[in-house]
Structures are given as structure tokens and as C-alpha cells.
Design an enzyme around this catalytic site. Structure first.
Site, PDB file in Angstrom:
ATOM      1  N   GLU A  40      23.745  31.589  81.781  1.00 42.96           N
ATOM      2  CA  GLU A  40      22.843  30.838  82.837  1.00 42.96           C
ATOM      3  C   GLU A  40      21.407  30.573  81.883  1.00 42.96           C
ATOM      4  O   GLU A  40      20.794  29.548  82.550  1.00 42.96           O
ATOM      5  CB  GLU A  40      22.584  31.513  84.123  1.00 42.96           C
ATOM      6  CG  GLU A  40      21.586  32.321  84.326  1.00 42.96           C
ATOM      7  CD  GLU A  40      22.417  33.870  83.795  1.00 42.96           C
ATOM      8  OE1 GLU A  40      21.685  34.901  83.953  1.00 42.96           O
ATOM      9  OE2 GLU A  40      23.349  33.798  83.527  1.00 42.96           O
ATOM     10  N   ASP A  99      15.476   4.135  51.669  1.00 40.57           N
ATOM     11  CA  ASP A  99      14.654   3.171  50.627  1.00 40.57           C
ATOM     12  C   ASP A  99      13.790   4.081  49.938  1.00 40.57           C
ATOM     13  O   ASP A  99      13.324   5.117  49.904  1.00 40.57           O
ATOM     14  CB  ASP A  99      14.237   2.066  51.399  1.00 40.57           C
ATOM     15  CG  ASP A  99      14.007   0.793  50.403  1.00 40.57           C
ATOM     16  OD1 ASP A  99      14.340   0.906  49.351  1.00 40.57           O
ATOM     17  OD2 ASP A  99      13.452  -0.117  50.753  1.00 40.57           O
ATOM     18  N   ASP A 134      11.858   1.863  57.866  1.00 43.49           N
ATOM     19  CA  ASP A 134      10.749   1.275  58.682  1.00 43.49           C
ATOM     20  C   ASP A 134      10.622  -0.127  58.693  1.00 43.49           C
ATOM     21  O   ASP A 134       9.588  -0.787  59.212  1.00 43.49           O
ATOM     22  CB  ASP A 134       9.497   1.879  57.907  1.00 43.49           C
ATOM     23  CG  ASP A 134       9.288   1.202  56.692  1.00 43.49           C
ATOM     24  OD1 ASP A 134      10.306   0.601  56.041  1.00 43.49           O
ATOM     25  OD2 ASP A 134       8.075   1.681  56.018  1.00 43.49           O
ATOM     26  N   ASP A 140      16.270  -2.381  59.313  1.00 46.40           N
ATOM     27  CA  ASP A 140      16.743  -0.912  59.231  1.00 46.40           C
ATOM     28  C   ASP A 140      17.023  -0.467  60.615  1.00 46.40           C
ATOM     29  O   ASP A 140      17.683   0.657  60.860  1.00 46.40           O
ATOM     30  CB  ASP A 140      15.416  -0.140  58.830  1.00 46.40           C
ATOM     31  CG  ASP A 140      15.265  -0.010  57.392  1.00 46.40           C
ATOM     32  OD1 ASP A 140      16.221  -0.415  56.614  1.00 46.40           O
ATOM     33  OD2 ASP A 140      14.166   0.061  56.925  1.00 46.40           O
ATOM     34  N   ASN A 196      29.268  44.528  77.302  1.00 49.27           N
ATOM     35  CA  ASN A 196      28.872  45.441  78.569  1.00 49.27           C
ATOM     36  C   ASN A 196      29.762  44.984  79.808  1.00 49.27           C
ATOM     37  O   ASN A 196      29.988  45.924  80.604  1.00 49.27           O
ATOM     38  CB  ASN A 196      27.354  45.402  78.907  1.00 49.27           C
ATOM     39  CG  ASN A 196      26.675  46.370  77.850  1.00 49.27           C
ATOM     40  OD1 ASN A 196      27.069  47.245  77.412  1.00 49.27           O
ATOM     41  ND2 ASN A 196      25.267  45.995  77.761  1.00 49.27           N
ATOM     42  N   ASN A 234      20.831  42.142  84.551  1.00 52.98           N
ATOM     43  CA  ASN A 234      20.936  40.838  84.067  1.00 52.98           C
ATOM     44  C   ASN A 234      19.268  40.203  83.811  1.00 52.98           C
ATOM     45  O   ASN A 234      19.220  39.416  82.864  1.00 52.98           O
ATOM     46  CB  ASN A 234      21.560  39.894  84.832  1.00 52.98           C
ATOM     47  CG  ASN A 234      22.001  38.483  83.964  1.00 52.98           C
ATOM     48  OD1 ASN A 234      22.507  38.333  83.020  1.00 52.98           O
ATOM     49  ND2 ASN A 234      21.492  37.527  84.733  1.00 52.98           N
ATOM     50  N   ASP A 271      17.292  39.005  80.712  1.00 56.31           N
ATOM     51  CA  ASP A 271      16.804  37.577  80.363  1.00 56.31           C
ATOM     52  C   ASP A 271      15.354  37.608  80.122  1.00 56.31           C
ATOM     53  O   ASP A 271      14.823  37.074  79.143  1.00 56.31           O
ATOM     54  CB  ASP A 271      17.018  36.597  81.741  1.00 56.31           C
ATOM     55  CG  ASP A 271      18.455  36.284  81.792  1.00 56.31           C
ATOM     56  OD1 ASP A 271      19.244  36.526  80.845  1.00 56.31           O
ATOM     57  OD2 ASP A 271      18.852  35.735  82.816  1.00 56.31           O
TER      58      ASP A 271
END
Length: 853
Positions: free
Chosen positions: A294, A336, A598, A602, A666, A691, A695
Site C-alpha cells: 500500500e 537532430d 524543437d 518534430d 515475515n 506495518n 512504512d
């Protein structure tokens, strides 16, 4: 000044211009600043989706939509309803802290990236109070007058007030790929009343682009009121997932499948052992939370945003956040040469006739063509006009055939003293094909085969010397000829060549060497001929492995082109459509391709590439199409960006490797322990706390450094690598978990509370400390972690060790362990870390040997 009509006529091109200006209460000189500000407050920003910045509170509550979070909250409520207030309070607090941690990191990262994007917001030349100045496109309002030129994106729907050879690409709205000419004129009342936008030859529309020419336009509709705004929802379909997004999705699916299997297994075992239903359910949910990555979205978001901030400090602004990682994965860079490999400061060095002698006649023709040209003005035009002044007072422009990238030339019809002359400038190869004679010594001569060969040899000689060359030609036209068309470009008189120098950039050679050393192949895709391109390559020390010209590519189908692109690094005399084919062919060969461009031509290639890169001085259409904007046109900046992308990917991978080794091990041990123990191996609230602490220790990973070996080659997702790493190191964690079970039961004869305490402490300590081993391929002591990562990790370890000794620990179901436990814990942790390091080295040796085959 009265308020303008907020709802102009649907077909703004059909209303007479005078009436339209009156309805808008504006004038050709534009609005004043105060009126523009007042209208902006009323009409809102000129955006397809005018939205306020998302408030932090709705963004915070959006994080509760996670299904596991909702399940936990429901479980907490059930526990409270059944009288288990401790579980109700503790689960609620842990969920709240976890969501807050996730939100705070993502929100701060998102705000930082938004600030970067505002630095490169599109701007337009708007006339306010009679003076033109730059303004953000979002700040334009109905009634504003804007100036448009080749390369600009049209910022809103408007009527043309003035136009000079204005051609607009409006394929986005009409599907018509050919540019449409626009003029400043009211339409005839009965002219094609149902023709729609295609018939609007006096109007321009948001999102279309100026191909050539210039214009003054009064804006009529902005934002969601525009034609593009009406269909924005159909155009806003989500683009295909990038390689990075697919990789994170695949990893998440892998872990979720494993989670589902383990959770169902735990529920089945607890049901067979007839354990309390609510406690078993909470345990299974907590186990799912511990297994599910998560934190991965937050780690990805924060890591990418940190990478974007570092890129910004190095002069690269990120428009698409995942492009940070994609940049680290490119193994082919197409570009280029002008401005990238060369200085981009072009000088006109020579103007020679067909015999190679200096010619003022050639300069005069080139100067007149560039001076009166109103289409796409190139640096070559600027160099011609800066070279020497030519008096143009006696000349009058009649018409023009603007430059386009297929013809590669521009023609201007001029008159002097009643005599009209078409002056043509463009690609030497194309100009010579149109000529039937040439001038020398003040006289015209037939352009026979021998003369054509001599002129071709002169062109090649100039190109080999590094000159960029334009061909100059002309033809006389009768006095009544008042409109230049493509068919006029025939039977021309060849006058000579204009030769330009653009010296190699001093920083290009070391940057190219660094890119090559880091596993990135350079491929030059240029409109210039192969001779001048080879010259630049020789100056920069770039070995030419193969050359393909536009003419040769035109003869190849897609499979044949895919076969040729691998061994070719020079693509010369290339059209815009061929650029796109080259990039598609490289991607079909499995390459991750970056494209640096540019120009107007392109934009399609920038869309096709895995990573489109442009520069701050590029035309609007190129900047809009790009994923990254370089503030400096320098390959060294790009090289730094590539390494930053690899660094970003490396830090995301660290979190994933953590989740697939100790953390997964674990949780697997916890599921297995349900078969061996007469009680739950850990209480649900203890799993959730475990947990959360884990985290918390990982939130500084985005700041960490990455080994040089991980920066030395392109980095892309490899699910086989992740799976094999999990299968190699995950069991090591499980072995030491079961060793801990034995110690707690066989040595300390632990009851339920002491067992929970001992395994909780061991689990947190080992899975947090192992980051120091996993974060580097080599010796952990030779690679220093970021101070924040080290500090947070050690702080979490200290909290886990001390928690059972506090009153809060008692509330969570912990009891103080015996002093000898901490000695055993130190031994288990040390041996575990040494074992992980040994298995890590074995894994990398085998993996490197496998990938080398």
C-alpha cells in the site's frame, strides 16, 4: 467598458467582423490591462477544464478509498460494537496515522511538481493597451488580440484581423492533414452555411497550430467554450500506460495474488481450529495489510517528484511525472544536430555562383527571399539577413509559396520597376531538380548533364567541408502574374549556393562519450545531407556505423526499416513522417527511445518516442508534445537527467525489493505459524503497528543515493528479476522467523503475550535493518545511506525495542521480555543480515551470469 457577450454566436466565422468586435466590445488594438483582468475574473482561466487547485481536505479523504483501509475501518467499527474498545481505538489510530503519512508525502510532492509545470506554461503574444507582450495562455480572455506566427499553437477560438500567408494545421478538429489557408475577410452570406469549421477560412481554433505565415487575431471564445472544449471529454482518453506504470501494476498484481492466497489459507486454518471469528477476521485483514504494497503509490509518487525537483535544479522541467523513470530507461537517443551537436549560431560564410566564385547576385537573391518571406523563418534566414544589408526599397512583394517540410523550399514573387521575379531558396537537391539553366559571368547557360555534374560536385565539396548549403534560383514572370503557386517552381535559373557554418559544440563530444559509456546509442536524424552530417560526426569523434537517406527509407517497408535501423546511426535528408517511422521501427526492435526535437515538424516524433524531449526555446507545438523540457540545449544536461532517471528507478526498486524479501518473508511466516501455535502468532493491532513502523522507516527512500553500477546502464522493469529476488531472499527471512519461534517457545518458554512481544520486536528489527543490506549490491559499509533514511530506520528500531517496556506497550498486548532476549535478538539480527548479504551476492552473481548469456 461594458461586459462582452459571454456567449458569442456558435459560428463565429459567419458574423461580420464589425458586429463581432462590437459584441466583444474590443478593438484591433486590444484591451487594456484592467479590463482584461476584470474579464478574467468573470470568464475564468483559458483552460479546457478550468478547475481550482484541489483543496487538501478532499485530497486527504480520497486516501480512505483504498479497499484495505475501508475493510480495516469496518473491522474496527465491528470490534467497537462488540465491546473490544482497545482494538477499536488502536486500529483507528494506526489507520489514521498511516493515511496521514501517505497523504502528506504525496500532497507535498504533487505541489512541488505543479510549481515546476507552471514554469513552462505556454505563453502567447497578446496586445494590451496597444503594446504586445508575453502573457500566460491561461490568462487570455474574450476580446484579447493576439499575434500568431509559425510554430505557435492557437490559444483560443478567434477571428482573423490580419493575415500574411497564414496556413493552419487543424487536423485535431477536422481530421484534414493538409494545412488550410486563412484570410481576414467576412464570408459571403450564402457561402457553405453548413460547412462547419472546415469552411471557416477567416477563423482559427484552440489547439490548432500555425504552419506558416503570421496573423493578428481577436479571441472570441476561451476555455471550455471553444470548439476544442466542446469535445475535450472525447479527446481526454487516458493514454496507454508507460513501461513504468505497467511495471508497478504488474508488481502490485503479483503481491495481491500472493496476499489473497495467504489470507484465505489463514482464514481456513483458524476456522478449522475454531478460533474466535472476529479475531481471526481481524488477523487476516491485518495480514493482508502487511503483505499489500500500500505504500508503493506513495513511494513512487514521492520518488518521481523528488527526481523531478532534482532534474529542475539541473535545468530539466518534467511535464509527465513517470517520464523521469522512462528517461532512465532509454537506450537510444535520436536527435537532430543543430543546436544539440552544434553551437546553433549559424553564420553565412560564402555565397558562390555555379562555378564556385563569390557572387553578390546570389546574396541579393537570398536576402530578398528571406526579407520578404513570412512563413517559417529559420536560423538560416536570420544568418542571411545579418550577413550584409541589401537595399530592398525598390522591391514590392506580390505573393509567396511558403516553406513546407516536404518541398523543402520557399518561393517569393517580387516586383521591381514593373518586372516580376520569382526567387526560390531551399534544399540544393530539390532546387537543382527544378532548374533548366544556370547563370555565370552575367549570362544564362543551359543546365546540361556536364554542368549539372559540376554543380553537384561543388555542392558535395562544400558539404564535406562542413558547410550547410542552400540552393538559390529564380525565374522571370510576366507583369500580370499576380499569384505564386507551386507550378511556378519549374524551369528555374540556378544562381548559386549560400553556404553556412555551424561549428560543433564544445560540450557535445564529452557528453556523447558519457552517454555512450552509460549504454545509450546516439542516432542523428537530420534534414541535412549526409556529407555535412558526416563532417560534424568526424569533428565530434562519432563513428558512423551506417547511413540511411530519406530517399532510401521511402523505398523500405516497415519490416525492412526495422532491420536497417539497428545498425544505422545517421539518418539524413529525412522528412517529418520518416522521423516517426524511424522511432516506431526502433521501438519495434525493443528499444526504449528518447527523441530530442524543437521544431514544428518534430511534434509527431515527440509523441511517438517513449520520452519526448524539447527545449525552452522550442516552438509551442514541440513543447506541448514533449514530456520533458530542457532549459538549456545541451546534451550534458540531458545526460544528467538520464542518470537522475536511473537513480529514481533504483530507489523505487529498493522499496519493492524490501517488500519482496523480509516483509513478505515475515508475513509468510505468520501465515505458517497459525498451523503450529495454539494462539494467533501476533495480534491484529500488533501486525498493523508493525506495518506502520516499517512504512515510517521507508519514507526517506526517495532521498537515498544509488550505486554507480545501477547508474551505468538503462534501467527498466523486469518482473523475472523481482520474482527471483523474492524467491531467493524471502525464505531467508522465514528461516530466521521460525528460529525466533523456537527461541521464544523452547528457550524462554514464552506464553502468548511474551511470544507476541518477542516476535514483534524481532520482526520490526530485522525487516527494517535489512534495508542497509538490500539498498546496495556491494558491501553495505562501502555505500552510505542518506542520513534521513539511516536516522528514521534506527529510530524505528529503537521504538520497537523500547515499546514493550512502556505503559503503551501494555495497552497493545506486550510484556517486558527478559534481558537475555535482547542478547539473543542481537545475535539473530546479526546472523540474519550476514545471511541476507551472502544470499544477495549469490543471487547477483547468478543473475549477471544469466543476463550475460
Amino acid at each position: 467598458m461594458p461586459t462582452p457577450d459571454r456567449h458569442p454566436p456558435e459560428r463565429l466565422w459567419q458574423q461580420p467582423l464589425a458586429e463581432l468586435l462590437a459584441a466583444l466590445n474590443t478593438r484591433p488594438e486590444g484591451l487594456d490591462a484592467a479590463e482584461a483582468a476584470a474579464r478574467l475574473a468573470r470568464s475564468g482561466p483559458n483552460l479546457l477544464r478550468a478547475r481550482a487547485e484541489r483543496a487538501w481536505l478532499p485530497a486527504f479523504f480520497a486516501h480512505f478509498r483504498n479497499p484495505l483501509v475501508l475493510v480495516l475501518l469496518a473491522a474496527s467499527a465491528i470490534a467497537g460494537f462488540l465491546g473490544d474498545m482497545r482494538s477499536f481505538v488502536v486500529i483507528g489510530i494506526i489507520v489514521l496515522m498511516s493515511v496521514t503519512l501517505d497523504f502528506a508525502q504525496e500532497y507535498r510532492a504533487g505541489r512541488a511538481v505543479d510549481r515546476l509545470k507552471r514554469q513552462i506554461a505556454l505563453r502567447a503574444s497578446v496586445v494590451r493597451g496597444g503594446q504586445a507582450h508575453e502573457a500566460a495562455v491561461a490568462d487570455l480572455v474574450p476580446g484579447d488580440v493576439v499575434l500568431l506566427a509559425a510554430g505557435d499553437l492557437v490559444p483560443a477560438d478567434g477571428r482573423v484581423l490580419e493575415a500574411r500567408d497564414l496556413f493552419v494545421n487543424q487536423a485535431l478538429l477536422t481530421g484534414e492533414s493538409y494545412p488550410v489557408e486563412k484570410r481576414a475577410a467576412d464570408l459571403e452570406p450564402d457561402r457553405d452555411p453548413d460547412g462547419g469549421i472546415a469552411a471557416a477560412t477567416n477563423a482559427v481554433f484552440m489547439g490548432t497550430s500555425i504552419v506558416s505565415g503570421s496573423a493578428r487575431v481577436v479571441l472570441v471564445r476561451t476555455g471550455s467554450d471553444t470548439a476544442l472544449g466542446q469535445i475535450a471529454d472525447t479527446l481526454a482518453r487516458r493514454p496507454p500506460r508507460t513501461a513504468f506504470e505497467r511495471g508497478t501494476r504488474d508488481f502490485g498484481n503479483l503481491i495481491l495474488r500472493l496476499t489473497l492466497l495467504l489470507v484465505l489459507f489463514v482464514l481456513l486454518v483458524n476456522a478449522l481450529f475454531q478460533r474466535p471469528l472476529l479475531e481471526s477476521f481481524l488477523f487476516a485483514v491485518a495480514l493482508a495489510v502487511g503483505l499489500t504494497p500500500e505504500l508503493l503509490p506513495m513511494v513512487v509518487s514521492v520518488t518521481l517528484s523528488q527526481g523531478a525537483l532534482r532534474l529542475a535544479r539541473n535545468g530539466v522541467i518534467v511535464k509527465r511525472l513517470s517520464a523521469v523513470q522512462d528517461l532512465g530507461g532509454i537506450d537510444v537517443l535520436c536527435t537532430d544536430k543543430t543546436g544539440t551537436l552544434t553551437e546553433g549560431r549559424i553564420r553565412l560564410e560564402r555565397h558562390v555562383d555555379a562555378a564556385g566564385g563569390d557572387s553578390d547576385r546570389v546574396l541579393e537573391l537570398a536576402y530578398l527571399n528571406s526579407h520578404f518571406e513570412t512563413g517559417i523563418r529559420s536560423p538560416l534566414d536570420d544568418a542571411i539577413l545579418a550577413h550584409r544589408h541589401v537595399d530592398v526599397g525598390s522591391w514590392r512583394k506580390i505573393d509567396e509559396v511558403p516553406f513546407d517540410f516536404e518541398r523543402r523550399r520557399v518561393s517569393v514573387l517580387l516586383e521591381q520597376g514593373g518586372q516580376r521575379t520569382l526567387m526560390v531558396k531551399g534544399s540544393p537537391e530539390d532546387i537543382l531538380c527544378l532548374c533548366t539553366s544556370y547563370e555565370a559571368d552575367g549570362r544564362q547557360h543551359p543546365l546540361d548533364a556536364a554542368a549539372r555534374a559540376r554543380i553537384q560536385a561543388l555542392f558535395e565539396s562544400l558539404s564535406r567541408d562542413g558547410f550547410r548549403v542552400l540552393g538559390i534560383a529564380w525565374r522571370s514572370e510576366p507583369p500580370e502574374h499576380d499569384h505564386a503557386v507551386l507550378t511556378d517552381e519549374a524551369e528555374l535559373v540556378f544562381s548559386g549556393f549560400a553556404a553556412f557554418l555551424d561549428p560543433p559544440k564544445a560540450s557535445a563530444a564529452p557528453a556523447l562519450a558519457a552517454l555512450a559509456q552509460d549504454g545509450i546509442a546516439l542516432k542523428i536524424v537530420s534534414g541535412d545531407n549526409e556529407f555535412v552530417t558526416r563532417y560534424i560526426c568526424a569533428q565530434l569523434g562519432v563513428a558512423v556505423s551506417g547511413v540511411l537517406t530519406g530517399g532510401e527509407i521511402a523505398q523500405l517497408d516497415d519490416p525492412a526499416l526495422q532491420a536497417r535501423v539497428q545498425g544505422t546511426n545517421l539518418f539524413c535528408r529525412i522528412t517529418p513522417a520518416q522521423k516517426t517511422r524511424i522511432l516506431a521501427a526502433l521501438r519495434a526492435r525493443g528499444h526504449v527511445v528518447g527523441f530530442l526535437g524543437d521544431g514544428i515538424n518534430d511534434a509527431p516524433a515527440l509523441h511517438t518516442a517513449d520520452v519526448g524531449i524539447s527545449v525552452d526555446g522550442a516552438v509551442d507545438v514541440a513543447k506541448e508534445a514533449a514530456d520533458l523540457i530542457m532549459l538549456e540545449h545541451d546534451l550534458q544536461v540531458l545526460h544528467a537527467g538520464v542518470r537522475e532517471g536511473r537513480r529514481t528507478f533504483g530507489n523505487v526498486t529498493k522499496y519493492i525489493m524490501m517488500g519482496t524479501s523480509s516483509n513478505f518473508g515475515n508475513m509468510f511466516s505468520m501465515a505458517g505459524a497459525t498451523l503450529l501455535l495454539p494462539f494467533l502468532p501476533m495480534l491484529p493491532i500488533q501486525i498493523l503497528l508493525n506495518n506502520f513502523l516499517y512504512d515510517l522507516s521507508e519514507i526517506a527512500i526517495p532521498l537515498d543515493s544509488v550505486d554507480e553500477t545501477d547508474l551505468a546502464s538503462p534501467r527498466t522493469w523486469d518482473m523475472h528479476f523481482i520474482r527471483n529476488f523474492m524467491l531467493t531472499l524471502g525464505p531467508v527471512s522465514s528461516v530466521f522467523d521460525f528460529l525466533t519461534f523456537y527461541v521464544m517457545l523452547g528457550v524462554f518458554h514464552a506464553g502468548e503475550a511474551l511470544f507476541h512481544t518477542g516476535w514483534f520486536v524481532e520482526s520490526v528489527v530485522t525487516q527494517v535493518l535489512v534495508i542497509f543490506v538490500i539498498r546496495t549490491r556491494g558491501n553495505p559499509f562501502a555505500s552510505r545511506p542518506h542520513p534521513a533514511l539511516a536516522a528514521l530506520s534506527l529510530l524505528v528500531v529503537a521504538v520497537a525495542i523500547a515499546l514493550p517496556l512502556t505503559p503503551l506497550g501494555a495497552q497493545l498486548g506486550f510484556v517486558p521480555p527478559p534481558a537475555a532476549f535482547y542478547i539473543v535478538l542481537a545475535g539473530i539480527a546479526a546472523v540474519y543480515l550476514l545471511s541476507v548479504h551472502a544470499m544477495k551476492r549469490v543471487f547477483y552473481r547468478r543473475w549477471d551470469a544469466r543476463t550475460a548469456r
